[in-house]
Design a protein around this motif. Structure first.
Motif, PDB file in Angstrom:
ATOM      1  N   MET A  37       0.818  -1.200   0.000  1.00  0.00           N
ATOM      2  CA  MET A  37       0.000   0.000   0.000  1.00  0.00           C
ATOM      3  C   MET A  37       0.861   1.262   0.000  1.00  0.00           C
ATOM      4  N   TYR A  38       1.985   1.219   0.697  1.00  0.00           N
ATOM      5  CA  TYR A  38       2.918   2.356   0.688  1.00  0.00           C
ATOM      6  C   TYR A  38       3.431   2.622  -0.715  1.00  0.00           C
ATOM      7  N   ARG A  39       3.839   1.571  -1.401  1.00  0.00           N
ATOM      8  CA  ARG A  39       4.367   1.748  -2.758  1.00  0.00           C
ATOM      9  C   ARG A  39       3.304   2.331  -3.680  1.00  0.00           C
ATOM     10  N   MET A  40       2.088   1.792  -3.585  1.00  0.00           N
ATOM     11  CA  MET A  40       1.023   2.315  -4.440  1.00  0.00           C
ATOM     12  C   MET A  40       0.732   3.771  -4.121  1.00  0.00           C
ATOM     13  N   GLY A  41       0.828   4.163  -2.864  1.00  0.00           N
ATOM     14  CA  GLY A  41       0.616   5.559  -2.503  1.00  0.00           C
ATOM     15  C   GLY A  41       1.625   6.473  -3.157  1.00  0.00           C
ATOM     16  N   LEU A  42       2.900   6.072  -3.151  1.00  0.00           N
ATOM     17  CA  LEU A  42       3.933   6.863  -3.822  1.00  0.00           C
ATOM     18  C   LEU A  42       3.672   6.943  -5.324  1.00  0.00           C
ATOM     19  N   GLU A  43       3.362   5.798  -5.921  1.00  0.00           N
ATOM     20  CA  GLU A  43       3.204   5.743  -7.379  1.00  0.00           C
ATOM     21  C   GLU A  43       1.985   6.527  -7.851  1.00  0.00           C
ATOM     22  N   ARG A  44       0.900   6.424  -7.149  1.00  0.00           N
ATOM     23  CA  ARG A  44      -0.295   7.171  -7.565  1.00  0.00           C
ATOM     24  C   ARG A  44      -0.052   8.671  -7.457  1.00  0.00           C
ATOM     25  N   ALA A  45       0.619   9.095  -6.392  1.00  0.00           N
ATOM     26  CA  ALA A  45       0.907  10.519  -6.241  1.00  0.00           C
ATOM     27  C   ALA A  45       1.823  11.021  -7.343  1.00  0.00           C
ATOM     28  N   ALA A  46       2.689  10.155  -7.867  1.00  0.00           N
ATOM     29  CA  ALA A  46       3.618  10.535  -8.933  1.00  0.00           C
ATOM     30  C   ALA A  46       2.994  10.425 -10.324  1.00  0.00           C
ATOM     31  N   GLY A  47       1.757   9.935 -10.434  1.00  0.00           N
ATOM     32  CA  GLY A  47       1.086   9.847 -11.731  1.00  0.00           C
ATOM     33  C   GLY A  47       1.422   8.612 -12.533  1.00  0.00           C
ATOM     34  N   LEU A  48       1.867   7.541 -11.869  1.00  0.00           N
ATOM     35  CA  LEU A  48       2.280   6.328 -12.574  1.00  0.00           C
ATOM     36  C   LEU A  48       1.119   5.390 -12.896  1.00  0.00           C
ATOM     37  N   HIS A  49      -0.085   5.756 -12.505  1.00  0.00           N
ATOM     38  CA  HIS A  49      -1.248   4.908 -12.754  1.00  0.00           C
ATOM     39  C   HIS A  49      -2.410   5.745 -13.253  1.00  0.00           C
ATOM     40  N   VAL A  50      -3.158   5.224 -14.221  1.00  0.00           N
ATOM     41  CA  VAL A  50      -4.438   5.816 -14.591  1.00  0.00           C
ATOM     42  C   VAL A  50      -5.370   5.678 -13.393  1.00  0.00           C
ATOM     43  N   ALA A  51      -6.172   6.676 -13.131  1.00  0.00           N
ATOM     44  CA  ALA A  51      -6.962   6.734 -11.893  1.00  0.00           C
ATOM     45  C   ALA A  51      -7.715   5.438 -11.606  1.00  0.00           C
ATOM     46  N   ASP A  52      -8.480   4.924 -12.566  1.00  0.00           N
ATOM     47  CA  ASP A  52      -9.251   3.696 -12.373  1.00  0.00           C
ATOM     48  C   ASP A  52      -8.632   2.517 -13.121  1.00  0.00           C
ATOM     49  N   GLY A  53      -7.376   2.669 -13.533  1.00  0.00           N
ATOM     50  CA  GLY A  53      -6.777   1.706 -14.449  1.00  0.00           C
ATOM     51  C   GLY A  53      -5.777   0.747 -13.854  1.00  0.00           C
ATOM     52  N   THR A  54      -5.690   0.655 -12.517  1.00  0.00           N
ATOM     53  CA  THR A  54      -4.816  -0.330 -11.891  1.00  0.00           C
ATOM     54  C   THR A  54      -5.577  -1.057 -10.800  1.00  0.00           C
ATOM     55  N   VAL A  55      -5.444  -2.368 -10.782  1.00  0.00           N
ATOM     56  CA  VAL A  55      -6.033  -3.205  -9.737  1.00  0.00           C
ATOM     57  C   VAL A  55      -4.899  -3.990  -9.099  1.00  0.00           C
ATOM     58  N   GLU A  56      -4.754  -3.835  -7.797  1.00  0.00           N
ATOM     59  CA  GLU A  56      -3.670  -4.462  -7.028  1.00  0.00           C
ATOM     60  C   GLU A  56      -4.215  -5.688  -6.315  1.00  0.00           C
ATOM     61  N   ILE A  57      -3.804  -6.883  -6.756  1.00  0.00           N
ATOM     62  CA  ILE A  57      -4.245  -8.123  -6.115  1.00  0.00           C
ATOM     63  C   ILE A  57      -3.005  -8.967  -5.838  1.00  0.00           C
ATOM     64  N   PRO A  58      -2.510  -8.975  -4.601  1.00  0.00           N
ATOM     65  CA  PRO A  58      -1.255  -9.675  -4.322  1.00  0.00           C
ATOM     66  C   PRO A  58      -1.344 -11.167  -4.599  1.00  0.00           C
ATOM     67  N   VAL A  59      -0.176 -11.780  -4.787  1.00  0.00           N
ATOM     68  CA  VAL A  59      -0.116 -13.182  -5.191  1.00  0.00           C
ATOM     69  C   VAL A  59      -0.809 -14.086  -4.180  1.00  0.00           C
ATOM     70  N   ASP A  60      -0.683 -13.804  -2.891  1.00  0.00           N
ATOM     71  CA  ASP A  60      -1.319 -14.688  -1.910  1.00  0.00           C
ATOM     72  C   ASP A  60      -2.838 -14.640  -2.037  1.00  0.00           C
ATOM     73  N   VAL A  61      -3.394 -13.475  -2.367  1.00  0.00           N
ATOM     74  CA  VAL A  61      -4.839 -13.373  -2.580  1.00  0.00           C
ATOM     75  C   VAL A  61      -5.241 -14.119  -3.853  1.00  0.00           C
ATOM     76  N   MET A  62      -4.409 -14.038  -4.892  1.00  0.00           N
ATOM     77  CA  MET A  62      -4.680 -14.808  -6.107  1.00  0.00           C
ATOM     78  C   MET A  62      -4.691 -16.308  -5.811  1.00  0.00           C
ATOM     79  N   ASN A  63      -3.774 -16.758  -4.949  1.00  0.00           N
ATOM     80  CA  ASN A  63      -3.774 -18.165  -4.551  1.00  0.00           C
ATOM     81  C   ASN A  63      -5.033 -18.521  -3.786  1.00  0.00           C
ATOM     82  N   ALA A  64      -5.413 -17.665  -2.837  1.00  0.00           N
ATOM     83  CA  ALA A  64      -6.627 -17.936  -2.064  1.00  0.00           C
ATOM     84  C   ALA A  64      -7.847 -18.011  -2.967  1.00  0.00           C
ATOM     85  N   PHE A  65      -7.882 -17.175  -4.022  1.00  0.00           N
ATOM     86  CA  PHE A  65      -8.994 -17.198  -4.971  1.00  0.00           C
ATOM     87  C   PHE A  65      -9.006 -18.501  -5.771  1.00  0.00           C
TER      88      PHE A  65
END
Length: 413
Positions: free
Chosen positions: A208-236
């Motif tokens: 979440m810290y990394r995403m906070g830095l990146e979003r503030a720097a403009g590295l992501h389209v506002a609604d264009g990134t979905v963050e789903i960590p690998v462990d959650v992908m495994n649980a799914f």
């Protein structure tokens, strides 16, 4: 190291061939997902909402802000479900991000905007599945220490966890959120940490810290990134109804599942041990079984991705991994269309994102390397325009790139 950005195109043999922007623009959207893929994306989006307490415990006043940060808000999840182009990356979680991986979200951003010809990414999505079961000995990311600036702009090295041998292989999703300083932070870090403090584990905190830095720097389209960590992908993927099928396919193909033990380390499981444990409680990260690395990438491939990005190591085994995933998914009874691949072995951030000479000298004296928190603090909103300079340079002048399954860029007139 220089402290100015070289903007003149190189001359001579290095200038031959397409520019980096032309190479990236040759990637193409896969198009709207078929019914099976769309339904799988929708189930994943629904699952993400179900397991939110696993990842964060934000109070009501911050919940929507955390969802927007992670791309778990309605707008981002709806866009993901129908995206004609999903670009995938899977970096390791850490409070640091070094070259070239620090620029992966920029490559994903430009893959979306250049391939669609739309500044908003043409309805595409960057699906990022950060690796949360890496451990404290992860030398490429050094998660046990945090390189940053303090509030006066001076270099700060903050130890987060012990570097003693007995701790080195403890996985990050088994570690608690560290007590980091709150009154001696650069403004960029203070902003990024405000929501990250709601995380339930260190792995999610760093994510979440990394995403906070990146979003503030403009590295992501506002609604264009979905963050789903690998462990959650495994649980799914390993949910109750699917677990027997996945267990049979994994062990039938010679793979094994892993789990976190009482020592906070990852341990392989025999087929019998895995069957006895079952898929685990999706709201409890430490009960989640973890697939082998190739299959962890396969969780994203099942979402119908158009393009994937990796560093030098993935570039070397991507072709082998594609074959492994084809056989494994066939064992599951699913089809597999390999995505286009962009391998970034190197990027000259010394020229694109130079740091002040004083800071470079301090880093060298401390044995550190330039990292995302430093780039974000020094360059801020200028970070993306500074990286964009590379688009007009010939491929190879500022970046070392490998591509596969990509049409040749159109010839320049």
């Amino acid at each position: 190291m220089t402290t100015t950005v070289e903007r003149r195109p190189p001359s001579g043999p290095a200038a031959a061939g397409p520019t980096l922007g032309e190479l990236i623009g040759a990637f193409r959207p896969a198009g709207p997902p078929d019914a099976e893929t769309r339904e799988r994306r929708q189930r994943l989006a629904d699952f993400v909402r179900e397991i939110e307490p696993r990842v964060h415990r934000a109070p009501a006043g911050d919940r929507e802000a955390v969802r927007a940060l992670l791309g778990w808000d309605d707008a981002a999840l709806h866009r993901f479900v129908d995206s004609p182009m999903v670009v995938h990356s899977s970096t390791h979680v850490s409070m640091n991000a070094f070259a070239p991986m620090v620029a992966f979200p920029w490559f994903c951003l430009r893959l979306l905007t250049r391939a669609t010809g739309d500044a908003n990414g043409g309805g595409g999505t960057h699906l990022r599945t950060q690796l949360t079961h890496n451990n404290l000995s992860d030398n490429r990311w050094k998660p046990h220490v945090w390189w940053r600036l303090d509030r006066r702009g001076r270099l700060a090295r903050t130890p987060l966890f012990s570097g003693q041998p007995k701790y080195r292989h403890q996985v990050l999703m088994a570690l608690d959120v560290p007590d980091v300083p709150g009154d001696d932070l650069a403004p960029t870090d203070a902003h990024a940490l405000r929501l990250a403090r709601h995380a339930t584990t260190f792995a999610y905190f760093a994510m979440m810290y990394r995403m906070g830095l990146e979003r503030a720097a403009g590295l992501h389209v506002a609604d264009g990134t979905v963050e789903i960590p690998v462990d959650v992908m495994n649980a799914f993927s390993l949910r109750e109804d699917a677990f027997p099928r996945w267990h049979r396919a994994l062990y039938g193909q010679g793979f094994h599942l892993r789990r976190i033990g009482a020592d906070r380390r990852l341990h392989p499981l025999s087929a019998g041990e895995a069957a006895a444990l079952g898929p685990g409680d999706p709201l409890r990260p430490l009960t989640t079984l973890i697939c082998p690395n190739h299959v962890n990438v396969g969780h994203a491939h099942r979402m119908g991705i158009s393009a994937a990005i990796g560093a030098d190591r993935m570039a070397s085994y991507e072709e082998e991994m594609t074959g492994v995933l084809g056989r494994f998914l066939a064992e599951l009874g699913e089809s597999h269309t390999p995505p286009q691949f962009l391998g970034v072995a190197g990027l000259d951030l010394d020229r694109l994102l130079p740091l002040p000479e004083r800071l470079e000298a301090e880093l060298a004296a401390e044995g550190g390397r330039p990292s995302l928190p430093l780039y974000a603090a020094v360059h801020g909103e200028r970070l993306v325009p500074s990286l964009d300079v590379a688009l007009d340079h010939p491929t190879g002048a500022l970046a070392s790139i490998v591509t596969r399954h990509v049409p040749a860029p159109a010839a320049r007139p």
